[in-house]
Scaffold this active site. Structure first.
Site, PDB file in Angstrom:
ATOM      1  N   GLU B  54       0.684  -1.316   0.013  1.00 18.06           N
ATOM      2  CA  GLU B  54      -0.178  -0.088   0.133  1.00 18.06           C
ATOM      3  C   GLU B  54       0.693   1.213   0.032  1.00 18.06           C
ATOM      4  O   GLU B  54       0.488   2.162  -0.527  1.00 18.06           O
ATOM      5  CB  GLU B  54      -0.915   0.090   1.144  1.00 18.06           C
ATOM      6  N   HIS B 123     -10.650  -4.207  10.918  1.00 14.88           N
ATOM      7  CA  HIS B 123     -11.326  -4.533   9.646  1.00 14.88           C
ATOM      8  C   HIS B 123     -12.582  -3.633   9.506  1.00 14.88           C
ATOM      9  O   HIS B 123     -13.282  -3.673   8.647  1.00 14.88           O
ATOM     10  CB  HIS B 123     -11.687  -5.829   9.426  1.00 14.88           C
TER      11      HIS B 123
HETATM   12  C1  LIG Z   1      -2.176  -4.144   5.069  1.00 15.60           C
HETATM   13  C2  LIG Z   1      -3.273  -4.953   4.567  1.00 15.60           C
HETATM   14  N1  LIG Z   1      -3.486  -5.208   3.252  1.00 15.60           N
HETATM   15  C3  LIG Z   1      -4.600  -5.820   2.783  1.00 15.60           C
HETATM   16  C4  LIG Z   1      -5.165  -6.706   3.451  1.00 15.60           C
HETATM   17  C5  LIG Z   1      -6.292  -7.818   2.915  1.00 15.60           C
HETATM   18  N2  LIG Z   1      -5.847  -8.998   2.691  1.00 15.60           N
HETATM   19  C6  LIG Z   1      -6.241  -9.802   3.765  1.00 15.60           C
HETATM   20  S1  LIG Z   1      -5.491 -11.181   3.562  1.00 15.60           S
HETATM   21  C7  LIG Z   1      -4.668 -10.836   2.048  1.00 15.60           C
HETATM   22  C8  LIG Z   1      -4.094 -11.852   1.300  1.00 15.60           C
HETATM   23  C9  LIG Z   1      -2.731 -12.112   1.984  1.00 15.60           C
HETATM   24  O1  LIG Z   1      -1.973 -13.081   1.076  1.00 15.60           O
HETATM   25  P1  LIG Z   1      -1.133 -13.819   1.757  1.00 15.60           P
HETATM   26  O2  LIG Z   1       0.227 -12.986   2.422  1.00 15.60           O
HETATM   27  O3  LIG Z   1      -0.070 -14.354   0.653  1.00 15.60           O
HETATM   28  O4  LIG Z   1      -1.641 -14.854   2.584  1.00 15.60           O
HETATM   29  P2  LIG Z   1      -2.425 -15.910   2.342  1.00 15.60           P
HETATM   30  O5  LIG Z   1      -3.898 -15.402   2.468  1.00 15.60           O
HETATM   31  O6  LIG Z   1      -2.374 -16.342   0.802  1.00 15.60           O
HETATM   32  O7  LIG Z   1      -2.332 -16.975   3.235  1.00 15.60           O
HETATM   33  C10 LIG Z   1      -4.920  -9.555   1.656  1.00 15.60           C
HETATM   34  C11 LIG Z   1      -4.722  -8.783   0.732  1.00 15.60           C
HETATM   35  C12 LIG Z   1      -4.974  -6.850   5.085  1.00 15.60           C
HETATM   36  N3  LIG Z   1      -5.626  -7.386   5.634  1.00 15.60           N
HETATM   37  N4  LIG Z   1      -3.867  -5.925   5.132  1.00 15.60           N
END
Ligand SMILES: Cc1ncc(C[n+]2csc(CCOP(=O)(O)OP(=O)(O)O)c2C)c(N)n1
Lengths: 341, 337
Positions: B54, B123
């Site tokens: 971000e 959230h």
């Molecule tokens: C700073 C932030 N940006 C966006 C999100 C929304 N979000 C929650 S989980 C996720 C994906 C995370 O991907 P990864 O780190 O690969 O973990 P996975 O869910 O695939 O296990 C996103 C974009 C968030 N929670 N926090």
């Protein structure tokens, strides 16, 4: 050194049974909000945390329950927390993305990337306060592009912090394929900060265990951080009820919802670049297909692999034990909840 | 006029703006799927998926806006803007002043906000008070489909940075994603009149900074925005039965605050109740009190806001966020004193 495969398998079976019981509660509507399960990550969690000792720190992301199960956090209190009960691990205030157990020096966060600096802080305190303590920081491949995480890599190397960074790489961040938005390779990236990086098959618990042994030994010896990239498979979509996975489960209903606006967009006037618009629709279709397919087509289940490492009898016994433990915890939680209602 | 959901209205406005002006592009995490209709029409150059970075992509949005584009940058949930705060606090909001008014930042930050579906305190925040605390930024919070479309058009047309907040309780796809709304076993207190409504095609622009009196009244003025407007309207019905006639004002924009409508309404009824889903301290509700004081309006004042970290448990959450019980209670108290 060799791992105790039965012990590892048992942890994995406990985690799986726990996650499945959460899934049922969520589907029944007893758990609100999002529910990200760690189904598919059991080998990584069990393989790494087999090396954890009392007093080691644990910094977690939004798939936080498996490591807490592995570290022995009270299962009933975790279930009660998901149910929003006062008797829950966090009094009903945290919920599944914000689980905290002070006794286990374990904290999770729903802010992607934040488990890295938190883990570095746990490691700093470990380094300062006691001999040989370490911290574990778990995160996903998507988090590996977060600025604070990369800053932490550098900080941890510069300060020689005893932290083990564990990237659970399922190659997805919600609906985005990480390879499409990630430059270079994550292991080379970690090495360029000056720490060892191990790339392992995260569905094979023995591979994870061996890499973690090296990383933890190095950290306990005061030589600084390491990075483990463990490839795994997202078996339940991003979260329970993932709309893109639902396309596979109820194809007609979901297609009726998704398709009409896409067709409108395809035909929107002025009707420029029709060919490339068709290509864009194809792209959307491919994402849905691969994403849903992950659940239904390419299951690389770490539990079945680990089960193959031990005698069948032992496997059945451990499965039963794990299931009983989870069933009792669940029953105790629901009973308490009932009493309070 | 077309019947649209809240979310469809926002995307219809964005689609319109993108069709009219090549410089309008949108990017953020998962936008190719979240905005797949726009993606199909406009393609990957104009609808870009971003890594979870971000601070990088919001900062890049500022630079791109300064250099001739009109980016609509999505920060999935407003809570996550914390990660990218520099881009707003020290960059976007400062450029116009620092350049002596010679350079501006036509940037829209789009984010979902608000609670009521059990996702916990990282959230479900609103944060519009925090964001409005810096000079040089506008913050809008629509409460129904036509306003959502109209304010999105205004935001994109604005030559200065605008934060556009979309309440998740009004957006069906967010409730599906984050609340697990596909389960038959759960339900949410979604105000019907807000989640769907008639929207002009093309949408009618709603000016930033213009509040609206939704229901006139005489005994007290309830000032609110977003989902709070609907909670206030429900409370108004209850209060009517109890002998109180409340005026409900939808502020629609946090900053610049519509001081004219706020003071007019306060003068008319003599009592102001701010219903604000954001945190109570140092934010919108206090700002309203300050503005009224500065304008020399003598009136009663009360507020129903979020006073703690938002708890996860649904029953605790329902009490923490403004609800009709708290609103009617505060209204009676205000009118008795
Ligand atoms: C700073 C932030 N940006 C966006 C999100 C929304 N979000 C929650 S989980 C996720 C994906 C995370 O991907 P990864 O780190 O690969 O973990 P996975 O869910 O695939 O296990 C996103 C974009 C968030 N929670 N926090």
């Amino acid at each position: 050194m060799k791992p105790d495969f039965e012990k590892l398998y048992f942890q994995m079976a406990r985690i799986r049974a726990f996650e499945e019981s959460l899934a049922r509660l969520w589907r029944q509507g007893l758990i609100p909000g999002e529910m990200h399960l760690g189904i598919g990550e059991e080998a990584i969690v069990a393989g790494v945390l087999d090396h954890a000792r009392n007093g080691d720190g644990l910094a977690l992301d939004h798939r936080s329950t498996p490591p807490l199960v592995a570290r022995g956090v009270d299962l009933t209190s975790m279930i009660l927390e998901m149910l929003g009960d006062e008797g829950g691990l966090c009094g009903g205030w945290g919920g599944h993305m914000h689980l905290f157990s002070r006794d286990h020096l374990a904290a999770s966060s729903g802010i992607v990337g934040s488990s890295a600096p938190l883990g570095a802080g746990f490691a700093l305190a470990a380094d300062y306060l006691k001999e040989g303590g370490v911290a574990f920081s778990f995160f996903g491949d998507g988090a590996a592009n977060q600025g604070m995480l990369l800053e932490t890599f550098n900080l941890a190397v510069a300060w020689k912090l005893p932290v083990v960074f564990v990237c659970k790489d399922n190659n997805w961040a919600i609906t985005t394929r990480s390879s499409a938005v990630t430059g270079g390779s994550l292991t080379r990236r970690a090495r360029s900060f000056g720490m060892p990086a191990y790339r392992v098959n995260g569905t094979q618990v023995e591979s994870v265990w061996s890499a973690a042994l090296k990383a933890v030994t190095r950290a306990r010896a005061g030589k600084g951080p390491s990075f483990i990239l463990a490839r795994c498979c997202r078996m339940e979509g991003h979260f329970l009820g993932d709309p893109l996975v639902r396309v596979f489960e109820e194809p007609v209903k979901q297609t009726m919802e998704i398709a009409p606006p896409l067709i409108r967009a395809l035909l929107a006037k002025p009707l420029a670049a029709a060919a490339s618009r068709c290509g864009h629709v194809g792209y959307i279709g491919r994402v849905i297909a691969t994403l849903g397919g992950e659940k239904y087509l390419t299951r690389r289940d770490p539990i079945s692999h680990a089960g193959g490492l031990i005698p069948e009898q032992a496997r059945d016994r451990l499965d039963r034990e794990a299931e009983l433990e989870i069933r009792d915890a669940l029953a105790a939680a629901l009973e308490r909840k009932e009493r309070h209602a | 006029m077309h019947e649209m959901t809240f979310a469809e209205a926002i995307d219809a406005a964005l689609e319109r703006a993108m069709a009219d002006d090549e410089r309008v592009i949108t990017f953020g995490e998962d936008v190719t799927m979240l905005r797949r209709n726009l993606y199909v029409r406009f393609g990957p150059r104009r609808v870009r998926q971003a890594p979870i970075s971000e601070s990088a992509f919001l900062g890049a949005g500022v630079g791109a806006a300064m250099a001739g584009l009109r980016p609509v940058v999505e920060i999935m949930l407003v809570d996550f803007i914390a990660v990218a705060f520099d881009a707003l606090l020290n960059e976007a909001s400062k450029v116009k002043a620092f350049s002596g008014g010679k350079w501006n930042v036509p940037l829209v930050v789009r984010a979902a906000c608000g609670g009521g579906y059990g996702d916990g305190g990282q959230h479900e925040q609103c944060l519009w008070g925090l964001l409005s605390g810096m000079p040089g930024i506008a913050v809008v919070v629509p409460s129904n489909p036509p306003d959502a479309a109209g304010l999105m058009l205004s935001a994109i047309q604005s030559d200065d940075p605008v934060v556009f907040l979309e309440h998740k309780l009004l957006s069906d796809y967010w409730l599906d994603y984050l609340g697990g709304a596909s389960r038959k076993s759960v339900s949410f207190d979604v105000p019907d009149s807000a989640a769907r409504g008639k929207v002009d095609v093309p949408p009618v622009v709603v000016q930033i900074g213009e509040a609206r009196v939704v229901s006139p009244g005489t005994d007290l003025s309830i000032l609110s925005l977003g989902v709070g407007v609907h909670r206030s309207l429900e409370a108004r019905e209850m209060l009517l039965k109890e002998g109180l006639n409340a005026e409900v004002v939808d502020l629609r924009t946090v900053t610049p605050l519509d001081i004219k409508i706020v003071t007019e309404s306060a003068k008319k009824t003599g009592r102001v109740l701010v219903v604000d889903e954001d945190y109570i301290g140092f934010g919108l509700s206090g700002e309203v009190a300050a503005v009224l004081g500065e304008a020399g309006v003598k009136c009663g004042f009360a507020r129903v806001c979020t006073e703690s970290v938002i708890p996860f448990a649904r029953h605790l959450e329902d009490e923490a966020l403004p609800n009709t019980r708290r609103i009617t209670g505060a209204a009676h108290h205000l009118c008795e004193s």
